[in-house]
Design an enzyme around this catalytic site. Structure first.
Site, PDB file in Angstrom:
ATOM      1  CB  THR A 188      25.387  49.220  41.697  1.00  0.00           C
ATOM      2  OG1 THR A 188      24.735  48.036  41.244  1.00  0.00           O
ATOM      3  CG2 THR A 188      24.368  50.101  42.395  1.00  0.00           C
ATOM      4  CG  ASP A 199      21.037  47.703  41.722  1.00  0.00           C
ATOM      5  OD1 ASP A 199      22.121  47.162  41.514  1.00  0.00           O
ATOM      6  OD2 ASP A 199      20.913  48.946  41.787  1.00  0.00           O
ATOM      7  CB  ILE A 224      22.109  47.679  38.148  1.00  0.00           C
ATOM      8  CG1 ILE A 224      20.659  48.123  37.911  1.00  0.00           C
ATOM      9  CG2 ILE A 224      23.076  48.851  37.893  1.00  0.00           C
ATOM     10  CD1 ILE A 224      20.390  48.833  36.603  1.00  0.00           C
ATOM     11  CG  ASP A 225      28.129  44.263  36.052  1.00  0.00           C
ATOM     12  OD1 ASP A 225      28.516  44.121  37.225  1.00  0.00           O
ATOM     13  OD2 ASP A 225      28.872  44.124  35.070  1.00  0.00           O
ATOM     14  CG  ASP A 228      29.933  40.721  38.795  1.00  0.00           C
ATOM     15  OD1 ASP A 228      28.996  41.496  38.534  1.00  0.00           O
ATOM     16  OD2 ASP A 228      30.413  40.592  39.938  1.00  0.00           O
TER      17      ASP A 228
HETATM   18  N1  A3P Z   1      36.288  44.172  45.961  1.00  0.00           N
HETATM   19  C1  A3P Z   1      35.808  43.647  44.848  1.00  0.00           C
HETATM   20  N2  A3P Z   1      36.586  42.890  44.060  1.00  0.00           N
HETATM   21  C2  A3P Z   1      36.116  42.373  42.929  1.00  0.00           C
HETATM   22  N3  A3P Z   1      34.845  42.549  42.500  1.00  0.00           N
HETATM   23  C3  A3P Z   1      34.042  43.279  43.248  1.00  0.00           C
HETATM   24  C4  A3P Z   1      34.462  43.873  44.446  1.00  0.00           C
HETATM   25  N4  A3P Z   1      33.404  44.556  44.964  1.00  0.00           N
HETATM   26  C5  A3P Z   1      32.379  44.378  44.112  1.00  0.00           C
HETATM   27  N5  A3P Z   1      32.750  43.603  43.095  1.00  0.00           N
HETATM   28  C6  A3P Z   1      31.954  43.124  41.962  1.00  0.00           C
HETATM   29  O1  A3P Z   1      32.389  43.886  40.838  1.00  0.00           O
HETATM   30  C7  A3P Z   1      31.246  44.234  40.088  1.00  0.00           C
HETATM   31  C8  A3P Z   1      31.475  45.499  39.323  1.00  0.00           C
HETATM   32  O2  A3P Z   1      32.554  45.303  38.462  1.00  0.00           O
HETATM   33  P1  A3P Z   1      33.357  46.530  37.892  1.00  0.00           P
HETATM   34  O3  A3P Z   1      34.294  46.959  38.947  1.00  0.00           O
HETATM   35  O4  A3P Z   1      34.048  45.940  36.719  1.00  0.00           O
HETATM   36  O5  A3P Z   1      32.363  47.578  37.554  1.00  0.00           O
HETATM   37  C9  A3P Z   1      30.155  44.381  41.089  1.00  0.00           C
HETATM   38  O6  A3P Z   1      28.958  44.146  40.439  1.00  0.00           O
HETATM   39  P2  A3P Z   1      27.634  44.996  40.856  1.00  0.00           P
HETATM   40  O7  A3P Z   1      27.900  46.417  40.538  1.00  0.00           O
HETATM   41  O8  A3P Z   1      26.628  44.343  39.982  1.00  0.00           O
HETATM   42  O9  A3P Z   1      27.403  44.717  42.306  1.00  0.00           O
HETATM   43  C10 A3P Z   1      30.489  43.331  42.155  1.00  0.00           C
HETATM   44  O10 A3P Z   1      29.841  42.099  41.939  1.00  0.00           O
HETATM   45 MG    MG Z   2      27.846  42.976  38.871  1.00  0.00          MG
HETATM   46 MG    MG Z   3      24.625  44.165  40.064  1.00  0.00          MG
HETATM   47 MG    MG Z   4      25.837  44.685  43.374  1.00  0.00          MG
END
Ligand code: A3P
Ligand code: MG
Ligand code: MG
Ligand code: MG
Length: 348
Positions: A139, A46, A136-137, A285
């Site tokens: 993670t 990340d 990194i989306d 996101d």
């Molecule tokens: N409780 C929650 N509700 C909604 N979004 C959340 C969450 N916790 C984390 N996220 C966000 O959801 C993203 C991941 O989306 P997805 O679930 O579609 O993979 C995360 O990005 P990161 O992984 O970049 O931190 C974070 O920003």
């Molecule tokens: Mg993300």
């Molecule tokens: Mg991220």
């Molecule tokens: Mg994150």
């Protein structure tokens, strides 16, 4: 405006960040996963990806001053006890940049890495140009060895005009493939990109194959439709919407904005994201994913059918829910969303 220079810089930055992240994912150990103050995971990839994108954009777009709205900050990296972690990230960034001919002679210090990450502190907004980065989306998916994305977008006057997304583990033919299909492992790694008014494209992350235009699915038969949701949060409302629509298949759960890419390419007809009430989404996101889907002929909107607004700073200002689908299916889905929300006494 064509945004040719910006697109080329963004593709170079994202492809290099994807190279860094692939290397990290191969050898990542649980002990190398840190937890941020908001209880979400973060890794060297990340931070390293954010530094690489920041450095590449800065070098490629000189003398323009970079405004970058990005997820990570250096708070934890500057704390005592983080020296070895930061040294490791610096080596990753140095080696990744050196792997590109044009940057072969780039001495990169720890201070350079910290400054590059800190460059991502912009707040965005409705005026001027801002890059929006999720280094990194997904993670959580990255840590599990599954799907993740590097998402980068350019906002101009509050509108997304360029989007680039690397999905290093996404199959070149479809996101919806059997996991144990052996051929999958050899054919993964996609780079999606779009600029406003010019369509959405995909090319393999490896090699020099030319880009191919992507279009959303033309399927209107919901019985055969596939739908996507996040891996980590099965939402009962999603199931009732799908049932109302007559979708028979179970949802496909994928981490990251790769879900937007999958709808853009027609791998699935719908991606639903109804998070907990009160959760406000980060622009990084959704920025890259949303322009790739809309340029592929799709729709991205909230539960009332309103397009997402990226002009209000780091968070999206929208009604409940995000719906990513095709233009033809949008009215049917909005109707099912409305009815399901009423039945469950949920407010938009
Ligand atoms: N409780 C929650 N509700 C909604 N979004 C959340 C969450 N916790 C984390 N996220 C966000 O959801 C993203 C991941 O989306 P997805 O679930 O579609 O993979 C995360 O990005 P990161 O992984 O970049 O931190 C974070 O920003
Ligand atoms: Mg993300
Ligand atoms: Mg991220
Ligand atoms: Mg994150």
């Amino acid at each position: 405006m064509s945004y040719e220079k910006e697109l080329a810089a963004a593709k170079k930055a994202v492809a290099l960040a994807a190279r860094l992240s692939r290397g990290v994912q191969k050898t990542l150990m649980q002990s190398e996963v840190w937890t941020k103050s908001n209880k979400t995971p973060v890794t060297a990839a990340d931070y390293g990806s954010q530094a690489v994108v920041s450095i590449v954009l800065e070098r490629e777009l000189k003398p323009v001053t970079l405004s970058l709205v990005a997820e990570e900050d250096t708070g934890d990296l500057r704390k005592k006890g983080s020296e070895v972690f930061l040294e490791g990230i610096t080596k990753l960034v140095r080696d990744t940049l050196a792997s590109d001919e044009s940057y072969a002679d780039s001495p990169i210090t720890k201070e350079d890495v910290l400054n590059a990450i800190d460059c991502g502190k912009s707040q965005g907004g409705s005026t001027g140009c801002h890059w929006v980065l999720d280094p990194i989306d997904g993670t959580r998916g990255f840590v599990r060895g599954e799907q993740y994305a590097v998402g980068l977008a350019l906002l101009v006057e509050g509108k997304v005009v360029v989007g680039v997304m690397a999905c290093p583990n996404l199959h070149l033919s479809s996101a919806v493939v059997e996991k144990d299909d052996k051929s999958c492992q050899d054919n993964v790694g996609c780079l999606f990109f779009a600029t406003t008014g010019s369509g959405a494209y995909v090319q393999p992350l490896n090699g020099n194959s030319p880009p191919q235009e992507v279009r959303v699915s033309s399927n209107e038969n919901l019985e055969e439709a596939k739908f996507l949701e996040s891996y980590h949060m099965p939402i009962p409302l999603h199931s009732s919407i799908a049932k109302k629509l007559g979708i028979t298949a179970l949802p496909v759960r994928i981490d990251s904005q790769a879900k937007y890419a999958a709808v853009s390419r027609g791998d699935a007809e719908m991606y639903l994201r109804f998070t907990l009430a009160g959760y406000r989404e980060w622009i990084w996101d959704h920025a890259a994913g949303s322009i790739i889907t809309t340029e592929a002929g799709g729709v991205v909107c909230d539960a009332e059918g309103t397009p997402l607004d990226f002009s209000k700073g780091k968070r999206l200002d929208h009604n409940r829910g995000i719906i990513v689908t095709t233009k033809k299916l949008k009215p049917l889905i909005l109707k099912a969303v409305r009815e399901s929300m009423e039945e469950e006494n949920l407010r938009v």
